[in-house]
Design a protein around this motif. Structure first.
Motif, PDB file in Angstrom:
ATOM      1  N   GLY A 129       0.822  -1.212   0.000  1.00 18.77           N
ATOM      2  CA  GLY A 129       0.000   0.000   0.000  1.00 18.77           C
ATOM      3  C   GLY A 129       0.852   1.255   0.000  1.00 18.77           C
ATOM      4  O   GLY A 129       0.558   2.217  -0.714  1.00 18.77           O
ATOM      5  N   LEU A 130       1.925   1.246   0.790  1.00 16.04           N
ATOM      6  CA  LEU A 130       2.823   2.409   0.823  1.00 16.04           C
ATOM      7  C   LEU A 130       3.508   2.621  -0.526  1.00 16.04           C
ATOM      8  O   LEU A 130       3.685   3.766  -0.955  1.00 16.04           O
ATOM      9  N   GLU A 131       3.871   1.525  -1.198  1.00 15.92           N
ATOM     10  CA  GLU A 131       4.445   1.647  -2.550  1.00 15.92           C
ATOM     11  C   GLU A 131       3.430   2.295  -3.495  1.00 15.92           C
ATOM     12  O   GLU A 131       3.775   3.150  -4.310  1.00 15.92           O
ATOM     13  N   TYR A 132       2.176   1.885  -3.372  1.00 15.85           N
ATOM     14  CA  TYR A 132       1.122   2.469  -4.205  1.00 15.85           C
ATOM     15  C   TYR A 132       0.996   3.972  -3.943  1.00 15.85           C
ATOM     16  O   TYR A 132       0.926   4.764  -4.892  1.00 15.85           O
ATOM     17  N   TYR A 133       0.950   4.386  -2.678  1.00 11.15           N
ATOM     18  CA  TYR A 133       0.798   5.808  -2.374  1.00 11.15           C
ATOM     19  C   TYR A 133       2.018   6.608  -2.809  1.00 11.15           C
ATOM     20  O   TYR A 133       1.889   7.774  -3.199  1.00 11.15           O
ATOM     21  N   HIS A 134       3.181   5.988  -2.794  1.00 13.77           N
ATOM     22  CA  HIS A 134       4.378   6.663  -3.315  1.00 13.77           C
ATOM     23  C   HIS A 134       4.221   6.859  -4.832  1.00 13.77           C
ATOM     24  O   HIS A 134       4.498   7.934  -5.365  1.00 13.77           O
ATOM     25  N   TRP A 135       3.746   5.821  -5.525  1.00 14.00           N
ATOM     26  CA  TRP A 135       3.500   5.927  -6.958  1.00 14.00           C
ATOM     27  C   TRP A 135       2.450   6.997  -7.246  1.00 14.00           C
ATOM     28  O   TRP A 135       2.607   7.816  -8.153  1.00 14.00           O
ATOM     29  N   LEU A 136       1.358   6.997  -6.481  1.00 12.41           N
ATOM     30  CA  LEU A 136       0.297   7.969  -6.689  1.00 12.41           C
ATOM     31  C   LEU A 136       0.807   9.392  -6.459  1.00 12.41           C
ATOM     32  O   LEU A 136       0.457  10.315  -7.198  1.00 12.41           O
TER      33      LEU A 136
END
Length: 182
Positions: A152-159
């Motif tokens: 999830g943290l990787e996703y929010y970094h991407w976002l």
């Protein structure tokens, strides 16, 4: 324009205004604020809060709240008009920038809030992981939760990087603005 032509123009404008308002609702903007934005779109001059209220049949207070929201999103700006003491407002006609501002403000806030929540949970789970009282089954459950939160943290970094690409206009290198030929 004759009456029939005027009705066609008004109906077309009303359809667009309502569609814009419904779309803005998807981004957490109230329907009335969306209607205000759409109404301002079709004005050939700036409007005062009184004029907006009259056009929409709403109170000056409602118009003030809506204008403030749209100003916070950089979709409307207050302009000075010679010879009048009332504030006048007009919309920013750059739809690309309006979307970028709306998208960026809403999604940046969500990324920050969600990222903080995930980081706090991750910290708690890592501390839990260090305790010796956990069974092997509990350790597996904690590890699975940590893995999913890290994803999830990787996703929010991407976002967040996606939002950066909108704000810097780098997005237009990947998805260019295209002229529509009528």
């Amino acid at each position: 324009m004759d009456t029939k032509q005027e009705r066609i123009l008004e109906k077309a404008q009303e359809r667009v205004i309502e569609t814009l308002a419904r779309n803005m609702d998807l981004y957490g903007i109230t329907m009335s604020t969306g209607l205000l934005y759409g109404t301002l779109l079709f004005q050939d001059k700036s409007m005062t809060l009184d004029e907006m209220g009259e056009a929409l049949g709403m109170s000056k207070t409602s118009m003030s709240t809506g204008v403030r929201t749209l100003m916070d999103l950089n979709m409307v700006e207050k302009i000075w008009k010679k010879g009048t003491r009332k504030d006048h407002y007009e919309i920013n006609l750059d739809w690309y920038q309006n979307f970028i501002d709306l998208f960026s403000v809403k999604w940046r806030h969500a990324c920050e809030q969600n990222g903080m929540s995930l980081k706090k949970s991750l910290q708690e789970l890592r501390a839990l992981q260090e305790t010796e009282e956990l069974t092997d089954e509990d350790k597996e459950r904690v590890e699975l939760s940590i893995e999913r939160i890290e994803n999830g943290l990787e996703y929010y970094h991407w976002l967040s990087r996606l939002i950066d690409s909108f704000e810097s206009h780098d997005i237009f290198q990947f998805v260019p603005k295209k002229e529509i030929k009528s």
